[in-house]
Design an enzyme around this catalytic site. Sequence first.
Site, short mmCIF file in Angstrom:
data_model
loop_
_atom_site.label_atom_id
_atom_site.label_comp_id
_atom_site.label_asym_id
_atom_site.label_seq_id
_atom_site.Cartn_x
_atom_site.Cartn_y
_atom_site.Cartn_z
N ALA A 1 31.09 35.34 44.51
CA ALA A 1 31.68 35.44 45.85
C ALA A 1 31.61 36.88 46.34
CB ALA A 1 33.13 34.97 45.78
N GLY B 1 31.11 33.04 41.15
CA GLY B 1 30.66 31.97 42.04
C GLY B 1 29.18 31.68 41.87
N GLU C 1 29.04 29.34 39.20
CA GLU C 1 29.59 28.07 39.70
C GLU C 1 28.53 27.31 40.51
OE1 GLU C 1 33.11 29.91 41.28
OE2 GLU C 1 34.40 28.74 39.96
N GLU D 1 35.60 36.97 37.00
CA GLU D 1 36.72 36.92 37.96
C GLU D 1 38.00 37.54 37.41
OE1 GLU D 1 34.54 34.56 37.50
OE2 GLU D 1 34.17 33.40 39.33
C1 LIG Z 1 36.72 30.71 45.54
C2 LIG Z 1 35.46 31.25 45.00
C3 LIG Z 1 35.72 32.25 43.95
C4 LIG Z 1 34.72 32.90 43.38
C5 LIG Z 1 35.02 33.91 42.45
C6 LIG Z 1 33.98 35.00 42.40
O1 LIG Z 1 32.81 34.79 42.39
S1 LIG Z 1 34.60 36.55 42.38
C7 LIG Z 1 33.21 37.56 42.13
C8 LIG Z 1 32.76 37.53 40.73
N1 LIG Z 1 31.68 38.43 40.53
C9 LIG Z 1 31.86 39.66 40.11
O2 LIG Z 1 32.96 40.11 39.84
C10 LIG Z 1 30.60 40.47 39.99
C11 LIG Z 1 30.85 41.89 40.28
N2 LIG Z 1 29.64 42.66 40.28
C12 LIG Z 1 29.11 43.18 39.16
O3 LIG Z 1 29.52 42.94 38.06
C13 LIG Z 1 27.96 44.11 39.36
O4 LIG Z 1 28.02 44.61 40.64
C14 LIG Z 1 26.56 43.46 39.14
C15 LIG Z 1 26.40 42.23 39.96
C16 LIG Z 1 26.37 43.14 37.65
C17 LIG Z 1 25.46 44.48 39.57
O5 LIG Z 1 25.66 45.70 38.89
P1 LIG Z 1 24.84 47.01 39.33
O6 LIG Z 1 25.30 48.08 38.41
O7 LIG Z 1 23.43 46.69 39.40
O8 LIG Z 1 25.29 47.33 40.81
P2 LIG Z 1 26.70 47.74 41.39
O9 LIG Z 1 27.80 47.26 40.53
O10 LIG Z 1 26.68 49.19 41.70
O11 LIG Z 1 26.74 46.90 42.73
C18 LIG Z 1 25.84 47.17 43.79
C19 LIG Z 1 26.58 47.01 45.11
O12 LIG Z 1 26.96 45.64 45.26
C20 LIG Z 1 28.38 45.54 45.46
N3 LIG Z 1 28.81 44.29 44.82
C21 LIG Z 1 28.56 43.86 43.60
N4 LIG Z 1 29.06 42.66 43.38
C22 LIG Z 1 29.66 42.30 44.54
C23 LIG Z 1 30.37 41.14 44.95
N5 LIG Z 1 30.53 40.08 44.14
N6 LIG Z 1 30.86 41.13 46.20
C24 LIG Z 1 30.69 42.16 47.04
N7 LIG Z 1 30.00 43.30 46.72
C25 LIG Z 1 29.51 43.34 45.47
C26 LIG Z 1 28.93 46.79 44.80
O13 LIG Z 1 30.18 47.11 45.32
C27 LIG Z 1 27.86 47.80 45.17
O14 LIG Z 1 28.03 48.15 46.52
P3 LIG Z 1 28.59 49.58 46.91
O15 LIG Z 1 28.50 49.65 48.39
O16 LIG Z 1 27.70 50.54 46.20
O17 LIG Z 1 30.01 49.60 46.41
#
Ligand SMILES: CC/C=C/CC(=O)SCCNC(=O)CCNC(=O)[C@H](O)C(C)(C)COP(=O)(O)OP(=O)(O)OC[C@H]1O[C@@H](n2cnc3c(N)ncnc32)[C@H](O)[C@@H]1OP(=O)(O)O
Length: 723
Positions: free
Chosen positions: A60, A101, A104, A124
């Site tokens: 998400a 997500g 999911e 999450e």
């Molecule tokens: C009701 C439905 C519920 C759903 C629950 C969910 O899905 S909650 C979300 C669960 N997912 C996560 O928590 C994933 C979080 N992200 C990561 O672990 C890492 O970002 C990654 C995907 C493994 C990539 O890692 P990497 O080191 O390559 O990059 P960055 O971490 O620097 O990320 C790059 C930019 O992307 C932004 N970002 C990453 N994930 C998300 C996200 N899920 N939503 C929004 N934005 C995300 C991150 O903030 C970086 O952007 P910046 O502008 O540099 O901050």
Amino acid sequence: MVDYIIDQNLAILAVNNPPVNALSHHVREGLVEGIKKANANDQVTAIVIIGKGKIFCSGADIREFSNHAAIKDPVLTSVGHTIENSGKPVISAIHGNALGGGLEVALFCHYRIASESARVGFPEVLIGILPGAEGTVRLPRLSGLSFAMDMIASGKQINAKDAFKHGILDKVCTGNILEEAKDFAKKVIGQPLDSRRLSRINVEDASNVDAVFEVALAQVKKKYKGQIAPIYCLKSVRNSAKMSFDKAAAEERRLITELMLGYQSIALRYSFFAERSASKWRLPCGASVNNTKPSKIESTGVIGAGTMGSGIAVCLIRAGIPVILVEKDPKMLEKGMETISGILDGSVKLKRMTPGQKAKCMEILKGATSLDKLSNVDLVIEAVYENLELKRQIFAQLDKVCKPSTLLCSNTSTLDIDKIASATNRPDKVVGTHFFAPAFIMRLLENVYGSKTSPTTVATVMELGRRIGKVTVLVKTCYGFVGNRTHQCFGAEASFLLEEGCLPQDIDQVLEEFGMAMGPFKVSDLSGIDVGWRIRQEVAKAAGFKLTTETRYHNGERISTVGDSLFEMGRYGIKTGKGWYKYDPTNLRKPVPDSDVADVILDHCAKMGLQRCKIPPQEIIERCLFAAVNECFRVLEERVAEKPEDIDVIWQYGFSFPRYAGGPMFYASQVGLKRVYERVCFYHEKFPYSSHWIPSDLLRKLASHSVEIPMSQWKEFVNGSKL
Ligand SMILES: CC/C=C/CC(=O)SCCNC(=O)CCNC(=O)[C@H](O)C(C)(C)COP(=O)(O)OP(=O)(O)OC[C@H]1O[C@@H](n2cnc3c(N)ncnc32)[C@H](O)[C@@H]1OP(=O)(O)O
């Protein structure tokens, strides 16, 4: 945001939302439209969902969680139901990561295949919620309860091989993921889909659910003390075995909503973005990560083979960066090399490294007893003990010995970088690289720029931090920088509380209940009471006064010397089996309160004529945290830190401030700045001899507003730019 491609008889839905294919509103819409379009097209026999770029899907869009208007229909569960109810088989083709997500989405599909390098997980819990699009109800139907509870409550990611072993994947691919997905799709066309719909099958080991839950709960309570989300994760997986699919899914929605609105999740989401924002450095001159290129670092030197030097050398060689370790005493050098080898052996034992990898690390480590050997390296990190004159001498010598382009870094934890840089003819190439002990474990690197440090030098040490896997924050030079300067106020208040009525275990207990991994007195026993003593003696010497256990004030400033009494008794902490606590030699991990320490404290108070009284837990928290918060605002005001997020990241990674409480600045924002300011003023009046209670100007300005100013706008009030 979802590309729709027809390839022979297949519809390919490619999620295209850089950088990490988060499931933003338009992606959710695109997936629903794509599935509907493919089902309406008689030529299409199967559907493949894939991610464009380096990743399948990161889950998400976390930014939408704080903006309820963005959580528009279709929500992820209804996207999922459209996928699951598709009359044509839907195959998810995973490369990179499928997280939250994203996983999911894959569980709504009828089949899942992945590249062998792919990783899947439900992170999450790390942002204080649970997989709320039926993840907790679907995963146990594939993997069984115990595995699902562990994977969901820990947030850990697993590789494709393990995911296959636990039934999450149907195939692990070695070739091109799209081509393999197309081949796979052709093989499953026409197969019945009902048994592939997870909502239609049962949890196999449902009869064991209570026993599995109790074991998992006991582990989670111990491992994630104070955190709510891991427990909710377990409860939700338990529901999957106790209720019908639909009821468990509805209950999951209720639980995620409750978590999402709670303080811990708000703080953890803040922490997620704060950590990422720390790497986006910017100098007051306008140079930043976006417009400054780092220099290449292919070889390094580390000066000092003590605890810090050896730990720093480990960080570098582990990242494949060659090190020459310099120590003028050959015996100390040998000891340092043995320490490094021992640390790496520990990693091999813990299976974090293979013996072959250890051998490779040791190959790129060389020892030397003279600075001359550093003539050709690209960067040197000095890690000798905290003495300005000694450091200046070393830097002057390095300036002569090293090639003109070499960057000279100091691991000082307190000293002014400008004073060190002025011993050289290259102040633009001098910078602080402050590692936290033990350097090979602690993730924080506090990089410190001086008034002449160049943007390229800053860019280079920030990039070095990234290469060695540190969370790296940039700050401006001043005594103690951000970390030690603000933490000192916290430590000072803890010591004063001892003089006013508390015992070490009282203070530790309250702060641990607040969420700190360890209270300040347990930390002091771990790092060594002698270390604190030496620092205090150095500071006193530099200020030209003699510090004794009788000293109560210096320059109108209150001082506590209880710790010095323990030092004089040879109680240095864990290393001597006694410190603020006593330790059984067979169990050094368990501090035991010691009545001898209570006697020392009571004697000290009697000698000094200090009245003791009972101090409530709330005062312990306020005194320690608000003193630090006030100093944090000063640090922001002086632009020693560029943004409040940087300070919070330093506290989380340097001093184990609970991520689920955000950090001192976030905590202050949640308490409300008016209240914080009021209490700071109250303590200032009560304790006029502690300058850390003089209210920060910035805090006063922010608190004077009738409405709370959001953290993102605090910076605008620095330097009187806003009143
Ligand atoms: C009701 C439905 C519920 C759903 C629950 C969910 O899905 S909650 C979300 C669960 N997912 C996560 O928590 C994933 C979080 N992200 C990561 O672990 C890492 O970002 C990654 C995907 C493994 C990539 O890692 P990497 O080191 O390559 O990059 P960055 O971490 O620097 O990320 C790059 C930019 O992307 C932004 N970002 C990453 N994930 C998300 C996200 N899920 N939503 C929004 N934005 C995300 C991150 O903030 C970086 O952007 P910046 O502008 O540099 O901050």
